[in-house]
Design a protein around this motif. Structure first.
Motif, PDB file in Angstrom:
ATOM      1  N   PHE A  12      -0.179  -4.276   0.945  1.00  0.00           N
ATOM      2  CA  PHE A  12      -0.801  -3.624  -0.138  1.00  0.00           C
ATOM      3  C   PHE A  12      -1.117  -2.395  -0.253  1.00  0.00           C
ATOM      4  O   PHE A  12      -1.034  -1.946   1.057  1.00  0.00           O
ATOM      5  CB  PHE A  12      -2.322  -4.646  -0.439  1.00  0.00           C
ATOM      6  N   GLY A  13      -1.262  -1.807  -1.388  1.00  0.00           N
ATOM      7  CA  GLY A  13      -1.787  -0.343  -1.267  1.00  0.00           C
ATOM      8  C   GLY A  13      -0.602   0.606  -1.625  1.00  0.00           C
ATOM      9  O   GLY A  13       0.617   0.319  -1.941  1.00  0.00           O
ATOM     10  N   CYS A  50      -5.482  -2.771   1.420  1.00  0.00           N
ATOM     11  CA  CYS A  50      -5.868  -1.564   0.858  1.00  0.00           C
ATOM     12  C   CYS A  50      -7.197  -1.770   0.328  1.00  0.00           C
ATOM     13  O   CYS A  50      -7.654  -2.734  -0.343  1.00  0.00           O
ATOM     14  CB  CYS A  50      -5.120  -1.224  -0.509  1.00  0.00           C
ATOM     15  N   SER A  51      -8.127  -0.834   0.190  1.00  0.00           N
ATOM     16  CA  SER A  51      -9.431  -0.791  -0.329  1.00  0.00           C
ATOM     17  C   SER A  51      -9.896   0.365  -1.112  1.00  0.00           C
ATOM     18  O   SER A  51     -11.116   0.484  -1.287  1.00  0.00           O
ATOM     19  CB  SER A  51     -10.518  -0.936   0.756  1.00  0.00           C
ATOM     20  N   ILE A  52      -9.028   0.887  -1.741  1.00  0.00           N
ATOM     21  CA  ILE A  52      -9.213   1.902  -2.536  1.00  0.00           C
ATOM     22  C   ILE A  52     -10.160   1.693  -3.710  1.00  0.00           C
ATOM     23  O   ILE A  52     -10.827   2.510  -4.259  1.00  0.00           O
ATOM     24  CB  ILE A  52      -7.931   2.773  -3.097  1.00  0.00           C
ATOM     25  N   VAL A 165     -12.927   5.744  -0.140  1.00  0.00           N
ATOM     26  CA  VAL A 165     -12.830   5.316   1.057  1.00  0.00           C
ATOM     27  C   VAL A 165     -12.079   5.767   2.184  1.00  0.00           C
ATOM     28  O   VAL A 165     -12.099   5.551   3.297  1.00  0.00           O
ATOM     29  CB  VAL A 165     -12.592   3.855   1.211  1.00  0.00           C
ATOM     30  N   VAL A 166     -10.940   6.547   1.815  1.00  0.00           N
ATOM     31  CA  VAL A 166     -10.121   6.866   2.679  1.00  0.00           C
ATOM     32  C   VAL A 166     -10.263   7.741   4.068  1.00  0.00           C
ATOM     33  O   VAL A 166     -10.071   7.405   5.072  1.00  0.00           O
ATOM     34  CB  VAL A 166      -8.867   7.877   2.212  1.00  0.00           C
ATOM     35  N   THR A 169     -11.296   4.788   6.120  1.00  0.00           N
ATOM     36  CA  THR A 169     -10.482   3.839   6.406  1.00  0.00           C
ATOM     37  C   THR A 169      -9.524   4.168   7.406  1.00  0.00           C
ATOM     38  O   THR A 169      -8.789   3.718   8.076  1.00  0.00           O
ATOM     39  CB  THR A 169      -9.928   3.199   5.394  1.00  0.00           C
ATOM     40  N   ARG A 170      -8.959   5.697   6.997  1.00  0.00           N
ATOM     41  CA  ARG A 170      -7.703   6.038   7.778  1.00  0.00           C
ATOM     42  C   ARG A 170      -8.070   7.009   9.090  1.00  0.00           C
ATOM     43  O   ARG A 170      -7.317   7.748   9.389  1.00  0.00           O
ATOM     44  CB  ARG A 170      -6.995   6.740   6.682  1.00  0.00           C
ATOM     45  N   GLN A 201      -1.846  11.281   3.251  1.00  0.00           N
ATOM     46  CA  GLN A 201      -2.680  11.273   2.374  1.00  0.00           C
ATOM     47  C   GLN A 201      -3.054  12.673   1.454  1.00  0.00           C
ATOM     48  O   GLN A 201      -3.065  12.505   0.183  1.00  0.00           O
ATOM     49  CB  GLN A 201      -4.233  10.738   2.964  1.00  0.00           C
TER      50      GLN A 201
HETATM   51 FE1  F3S Z   1      -5.182   1.762  -0.154  1.00  0.00          FE
HETATM   52 FE2  F3S Z   1      -5.740   2.596   2.323  1.00  0.00          FE
HETATM   53 FE3  F3S Z   1      -3.680   3.640   0.978  1.00  0.00          FE
HETATM   54  S1  F3S Z   1      -7.247   2.250   0.817  1.00  0.00           S
HETATM   55  S2  F3S Z   1      -4.331   3.525  -1.056  1.00  0.00           S
HETATM   56  S3  F3S Z   1      -4.008   1.635   1.508  1.00  0.00           S
HETATM   57  S4  F3S Z   1      -4.928   4.689   2.366  1.00  0.00           S
END
Ligand code: F3S
Ligand code: SAH
Ligand code: SF4
Length: 439
Positions: A12-13, A50-52, A165-166, A169-170, A201
């Motif tokens: 996802f994401g 993904c948690s955006i 959140v990035v 999370t990253r 990012q």
């Molecule tokens: Fe989602 Fe993480 Fe990318 S929150 S948009 S997968 S950096």
């Protein structure tokens, strides 16, 4: 133990996640695992999450819920990526059948974590957070596309926009050395890749740990790798967008005519509350540099509507900015309150319905802008990289250097192979794509 060394992976994401998955797949294969197409066929079921926005986060919990019954057959579950890093061990509480939880800053430890999984351990975590300085590099990347190769040049984020959140999370911002990026670019060019997409990012916040190249210099050297015909880069942050990036695009023909530069809001007041650390004027100055380039550079952006405290007037300022810049593509989202972020304590003043209305108004207006932009290209001759065919419509599909989808009417028996380049005359336009024929 029933992992039977097969795995299923769903991603996802963003593109960073998609590319991380390519590296994870390569690592798993190296460890003797084989990828399968369905959850039912797999011993190990992985979700790269993904948690955006809240909706994105919910997807993984829905998936886990849908497939948890497979746990009874001895299948193991792993949650990777941004939800894993954000929720950490809480995932074991919410979904006790999950055995592995790992954020992207811990993937270099995957072989070790897999060994523990195979030994029957059930609560394995890789939750290196902002402490780590290391990037995840592997020579085993299982690239899913045979002509467009992704290369991550910078991981993490130190910007801490108030809604995002990035950074949590990253992990912290860390760049790869320019020599390792260049080696990888040469390696994939030798394998026949003609397009490279540099990822981060904030890709243009790149700082070479060897001190050899600025971001613009790195772009130029990657663009000069023999065999490479197109170089893209995403996402650029306005704060770090320097004029030499435009100069590099002007100088090096392989650098694509496209810049994605997220503005988020056209209101100085909202940008301040978002902690974006620029004003609309600062942003528009960078847009003016890009528009003054020798080649026509296509612009795209991201917008958040309904940020806490966004008034009707703030929203109108965003609409005015869209009209001024005339983007070729806009990704617009309703504000979503996220865990750990500073904006969580701001009062979410814009009702959900109003957010939806603003989003609709914005997208409709943007569609008209794009209709005008795209139709200006009729009769132009463009180079198109072919991506696939739509046999039903008798068309082949590709993209221009500006990243615009181009559908080509095709009447001959043999369609050109994906990855090939064609010269195309544009004969028609829609708000999101161009129509053309072979020139
Ligand atoms: Fe989602 Fe993480 Fe990318 S929150 S948009 S997968 S950096
Ligand atoms: N680093 C990039 C953006 C990465 S996230 C930048 O700063 O420009 C991709 C996009 O998701 C963002 O540009 C933003 O528009 C959107 N986004 C991030 N957090 C969000 C949230 N909490 N609610 C709604 N949209 C969000
Ligand atoms: Fe999120 Fe801001 Fe970092 Fe972009 S720059 S990833 S929006 S914190």
């Amino acid at each position: 133990m029933a992992t039977n060394k097969t795995f299923y992976l769903e991603t996802f994401g963003c593109q960073m996640n998609a590319h991380d998955s390519e590296k994870v797949i390569g690592t798993l294969r190296q460890e003797g695992y084989r990828q399968v197409e369905t959850e039912e066929d797999a011993g190990l079921i992985l979700y790269n999450t993904c948690s955006i926005r809240d909706k994105a986060e919910q997807k993984v919990f829905n998936r886990l819920n849908d497939y948890k019954k497979l746990h009874k057959q001895g299948k193991r579950f792993g949650v990777l990526g941004c939800v894993a890093q954000q929720e950490g061990e809480k995932i074991f509480e919410r979904a006790p059948y999950v055995s592995l939880v790992s954020g992207s800053a811990s993937y270099r430890k995957l072989p070790e974590m897999l060994t523990r999984l195979e030994a029957g351990e059930s609560r394995i975590t890789g939750l290196d957070d902002r402490q780590t300085d290391e990037t995840f590099e592997t020579e085993f990347t299982a690239r899913q596309n045979p002509y467009r190769g992704y290369i991550t040049i910078i991981e993490g984020c130190d910007k801490f926009c108030s809604y995002c959140v990035v950074p949590y999370t990253r992990g912290k911002e860390r760049s790869r050395s320019s020599s390792s990026v260049l080696d990888e670019a040469r390696r994939i060019a030798d394998l026949g890749y003609t397009e490279i997409q540099l990822l981060g990012q904030n890709v243009n916040s790149y700082r070479d740990p060897e001190g050899k190249s600025s971001f613009a210099e790195l772009l130029a050297v990657v663009g000069e790798v023999p065999g490479i015909r197109r170089v893209r880069f995403t996402t650029s942050h306005p704060r770090d967008f320097t004029r030499d990036i435009v100069e590099a695009i002007d100088r090096v023909p392989t650098l694509c005519d496209h810049v994605h530069l997220p503005i988020q809001s056209g209101s100085a007041r909202v940008l301040k509350r978002m902690a974006r650390e620029y004003t609309p004027e600062w942003y528009l100055e960078r847009i003016a540099w890009i528009k003054a380039a020798r080649r026509p550079i296509s612009l795209s952006t991201d917008i958040i509507v309904g940020f806490p405290g966004e008034t009707e007037d703030d929203f109108i300022q965003t609409m005015d900015l869209l009209a001024e810049v005339e983007y070729d593509c806009v990704f617009a989202f309703k504000y979503s309150a996220r865990p750990n972020t500073p904006s969580l304590v701001m009062i979410d003043t814009v009702p959900e319905e109003e957010k939806g209305k603003r989003l609709q108004v914005l997208l409709e207006r943007q569609r008209e802008i794009q209709r005008a932009n795209y139709s200006k290209q009729i009769v132009e001759i463009l180079e198109v990289m072919i991506e696939g065919a739509n046999a039903q419509r008798g068309q082949i599909a590709g993209r221009s250097t500006q990243n615009k989808p181009v559908n080509i009417n095709w009447t001959q028996p043999i369609a050109p192979a994906p990855g090939s380049y064609l010269r195309v005359r544009i004969t028609g336009a829609y708000p999101n794509s161009l129509i053309g024929e072979m020139f």
